[in-house]
Scaffold this motif. Structure first.
Motif, PDB file in Angstrom:
ATOM      1  N   LYS A   1       0.838  -1.211   0.000  1.00 36.13           N
ATOM      2  CA  LYS A   1       0.000   0.000   0.000  1.00 36.13           C
ATOM      3  C   LYS A   1       0.870   1.257   0.000  1.00 36.13           C
ATOM      4  O   LYS A   1       0.585   2.218  -0.723  1.00 36.13           O
ATOM      5  N   PHE A   2       1.934   1.256   0.811  1.00 36.83           N
ATOM      6  CA  PHE A   2       2.859   2.387   0.864  1.00 36.83           C
ATOM      7  C   PHE A   2       3.480   2.632  -0.506  1.00 36.83           C
ATOM      8  O   PHE A   2       3.526   3.764  -0.993  1.00 36.83           O
ATOM      9  N   ALA A   3       3.964   1.558  -1.129  1.00 34.34           N
ATOM     10  CA  ALA A   3       4.588   1.679  -2.454  1.00 34.34           C
ATOM     11  C   ALA A   3       3.595   2.208  -3.483  1.00 34.34           C
ATOM     12  O   ALA A   3       3.951   3.033  -4.324  1.00 34.34           O
ATOM     13  N   LYS A   4       2.370   1.733  -3.410  1.00 39.47           N
ATOM     14  CA  LYS A   4       1.348   2.206  -4.351  1.00 39.47           C
ATOM     15  C   LYS A   4       1.070   3.691  -4.137  1.00 39.47           C
ATOM     16  O   LYS A   4       0.989   4.449  -5.102  1.00 39.47           O
ATOM     17  N   ASN A   5       0.924   4.103  -2.886  1.00 37.03           N
ATOM     18  CA  ASN A   5       0.632   5.510  -2.574  1.00 37.03           C
ATOM     19  C   ASN A   5       1.739   6.454  -3.025  1.00 37.03           C
ATOM     20  O   ASN A   5       1.471   7.595  -3.381  1.00 37.03           O
ATOM     21  N   TYR A   6       2.983   5.978  -2.995  1.00 37.56           N
ATOM     22  CA  TYR A   6       4.126   6.824  -3.351  1.00 37.56           C
ATOM     23  C   TYR A   6       4.744   6.430  -4.690  1.00 37.56           C
ATOM     24  O   TYR A   6       5.862   6.836  -4.997  1.00 37.56           O
ATOM     25  N   THR A   7       4.013   5.655  -5.476  1.00 35.62           N
ATOM     26  CA  THR A   7       4.431   5.178  -6.806  1.00 35.62           C
ATOM     27  C   THR A   7       5.874   4.655  -6.817  1.00 35.62           C
ATOM     28  O   THR A   7       6.688   5.039  -7.644  1.00 35.62           O
ATOM     29  N   LEU A   8       6.157   3.796  -5.861  1.00 36.80           N
ATOM     30  CA  LEU A   8       7.472   3.153  -5.783  1.00 36.80           C
ATOM     31  C   LEU A   8       7.387   1.751  -6.372  1.00 36.80           C
ATOM     32  O   LEU A   8       6.397   1.052  -6.194  1.00 36.80           O
ATOM     33  N   GLU A   9       8.424   1.343  -7.058  1.00 34.79           N
ATOM     34  CA  GLU A   9       8.522  -0.050  -7.486  1.00 34.79           C
ATOM     35  C   GLU A   9       8.958  -0.874  -6.281  1.00 34.79           C
ATOM     36  O   GLU A   9       9.570  -0.355  -5.346  1.00 34.79           O
ATOM     37  N   ILE A  10       8.655  -2.165  -6.320  1.00 42.89           N
ATOM     38  CA  ILE A  10       9.025  -3.080  -5.234  1.00 42.89           C
ATOM     39  C   ILE A  10      10.026  -4.096  -5.758  1.00 42.89           C
ATOM     40  O   ILE A  10       9.872  -4.611  -6.864  1.00 42.89           O
ATOM     41  N   SER A  11      11.044  -4.380  -4.959  1.00 38.69           N
ATOM     42  CA  SER A  11      11.940  -5.504  -5.229  1.00 38.69           C
ATOM     43  C   SER A  11      11.871  -6.429  -4.018  1.00 38.69           C
ATOM     44  O   SER A  11      11.647  -5.979  -2.904  1.00 38.69           O
ATOM     45  N   VAL A  12      12.046  -7.731  -4.243  1.00 39.84           N
ATOM     46  CA  VAL A  12      11.896  -8.718  -3.173  1.00 39.84           C
ATOM     47  C   VAL A  12      13.108  -9.643  -3.159  1.00 39.84           C
ATOM     48  O   VAL A  12      13.583 -10.067  -4.209  1.00 39.84           O
ATOM     49  N   LYS A  13      13.559  -9.942  -1.964  1.00 34.44           N
ATOM     50  CA  LYS A  13      14.665 -10.895  -1.798  1.00 34.44           C
ATOM     51  C   LYS A  13      14.278 -11.890  -0.721  1.00 34.44           C
ATOM     52  O   LYS A  13      13.754 -11.521   0.321  1.00 34.44           O
ATOM     53  N   ASN A  14      14.552 -13.160  -0.979  1.00 33.91           N
ATOM     54  CA  ASN A  14      14.294 -14.204   0.003  1.00 33.91           C
ATOM     55  C   ASN A  14      15.472 -14.271   0.948  1.00 33.91           C
ATOM     56  O   ASN A  14      15.653 -13.420   1.783  1.00 33.91           O
ATOM     57  N   SER A  15      16.295 -15.276   0.829  1.00 31.72           N
ATOM     58  CA  SER A  15      17.430 -15.412   1.733  1.00 31.72           C
ATOM     59  C   SER A  15      18.747 -15.546   0.982  1.00 31.72           C
ATOM     60  O   SER A  15      19.797 -15.489   1.570  1.00 31.72           O
ATOM     61  N   GLY A  16      18.670 -15.747  -0.296  1.00 32.01           N
ATOM     62  CA  GLY A  16      19.875 -15.987  -1.075  1.00 32.01           C
ATOM     63  C   GLY A  16      20.306 -14.767  -1.846  1.00 32.01           C
ATOM     64  O   GLY A  16      20.122 -13.638  -1.423  1.00 32.01           O
ATOM     65  N   HIS A  17      20.866 -15.025  -3.001  1.00 25.77           N
ATOM     66  CA  HIS A  17      21.360 -13.943  -3.850  1.00 25.77           C
ATOM     67  C   HIS A  17      21.082 -14.318  -5.296  1.00 25.77           C
ATOM     68  O   HIS A  17      20.676 -15.421  -5.600  1.00 25.77           O
ATOM     69  N   SER A  18      21.307 -13.366  -6.139  1.00 27.85           N
ATOM     70  CA  SER A  18      21.114 -13.584  -7.567  1.00 27.85           C
ATOM     71  C   SER A  18      22.338 -13.037  -8.285  1.00 27.85           C
ATOM     72  O   SER A  18      22.709 -11.879  -8.091  1.00 27.85           O
ATOM     73  N   PHE A  19      22.963 -13.864  -9.098  1.00 27.53           N
ATOM     74  CA  PHE A  19      24.143 -13.408  -9.824  1.00 27.53           C
ATOM     75  C   PHE A  19      23.804 -12.290 -10.806  1.00 27.53           C
ATOM     76  O   PHE A  19      24.636 -11.482 -11.148  1.00 27.53           O
ATOM     77  N   THR A  20      22.555 -12.247 -11.268  1.00 26.75           N
ATOM     78  CA  THR A  20      22.160 -11.205 -12.216  1.00 26.75           C
ATOM     79  C   THR A  20      21.635  -9.955 -11.510  1.00 26.75           C
ATOM     80  O   THR A  20      21.297  -8.983 -12.157  1.00 26.75           O
ATOM     81  N   GLY A  21      21.544  -9.991 -10.186  1.00 20.42           N
ATOM     82  CA  GLY A  21      21.054  -8.831  -9.447  1.00 20.42           C
ATOM     83  C   GLY A  21      19.541  -8.694  -9.473  1.00 20.42           C
ATOM     84  O   GLY A  21      19.011  -7.625  -9.210  1.00 20.42           O
ATOM     85  N   ALA A  22      18.837  -9.783  -9.769  1.00 17.74           N
ATOM     86  CA  ALA A  22      17.379  -9.720  -9.884  1.00 17.74           C
ATOM     87  C   ALA A  22      16.688  -9.439  -8.554  1.00 17.74           C
ATOM     88  O   ALA A  22      15.542  -9.018  -8.532  1.00 17.74           O
ATOM     89  N   SER A  23      17.370  -9.671  -7.442  1.00 14.78           N
ATOM     90  CA  SER A  23      16.726  -9.465  -6.142  1.00 14.78           C
ATOM     91  C   SER A  23      16.889  -8.042  -5.618  1.00 14.78           C
ATOM     92  O   SER A  23      16.378  -7.716  -4.557  1.00 14.78           O
ATOM     93  N   THR A  24      17.604  -7.193  -6.324  1.00 17.44           N
ATOM     94  CA  THR A  24      17.711  -5.785  -5.942  1.00 17.44           C
ATOM     95  C   THR A  24      17.492  -4.922  -7.174  1.00 17.44           C
ATOM     96  O   THR A  24      17.759  -5.339  -8.296  1.00 17.44           O
ATOM     97  N   LYS A  25      16.988  -3.754  -6.941  1.00 15.67           N
ATOM     98  CA  LYS A  25      16.789  -2.813  -8.034  1.00 15.67           C
ATOM     99  C   LYS A  25      16.904  -1.409  -7.455  1.00 15.67           C
ATOM    100  O   LYS A  25      16.399  -1.133  -6.365  1.00 15.67           O
TER     101      LYS A  25
END
Length: 149
Positions: free
Chosen positions: A41-65
């Protein structure tokens, strides 16, 4: 910090704030579902994109933006330690009661010919899931369940 000379002869030392690290501008560590709902809801109200990370990592950086509201799930409520649930085969063909969805996972398992379900949260990794099933199996008279990752 003097970052010009190579550090230990392997290259330059990187300092946060210098260069493009593709990092989110805000990070949330939710512990329960309500935290995630509030974040969306916060992201929607402030037109922010969301990125999600579980517990690992991504070599391509897909879990951060860059410049996102980052939802890091590694502190989320764990389910794996008590996640194994054996199901009665009598749930086959049962209609899902929308007033009480507690038997929905077993109805789905029965429809697939499975004798149980395993609940895992968004912040758990496969090691935690495998260990929980292994511990559950040790307490049984025979190995009942296995995970395929």
């Amino acid at each position: 910090w003097n970052t010009d000379p190579p550090l230990f002869g392997v290259g330059s030392f990187l300092v946060p704030g210098q260069g493009n690290y593709n990092l989110p501008s805000k990070v949330l560590f939710p512990r329960r579902v309500g935290d995630i709902v509030a974040a969306v809801k916060f992201a929607k109200n402030y037109t922010l994109e969301i990125s999600v990370k579980n517990s690992g990592h991504s070599f391509t950086g897909a879990s951060t933006k860059e410049n996102t509201l980052h939802i890091n799930m590694n502190r989320y409520q764990p389910y794996a330690p008590t996640g194994v649930q054996e199901c009665s085969t009598s749930t086959t063909g049962t209609v899902i009661n929308t007033d009480n969805l507690s038997n929905q996972p077993c109805i789905l398992a029965a429809a697939r010919g499975k004798s149980g379900v395993f609940r895992v949260s968004g912040g758990e990794n496969f090691d935690e899931a495998y260990n929980a099933v292994q511990i559950y199996n040790r307490l049984q008279s025979s190995y009942r369940f296995h995970l395929v990752g």
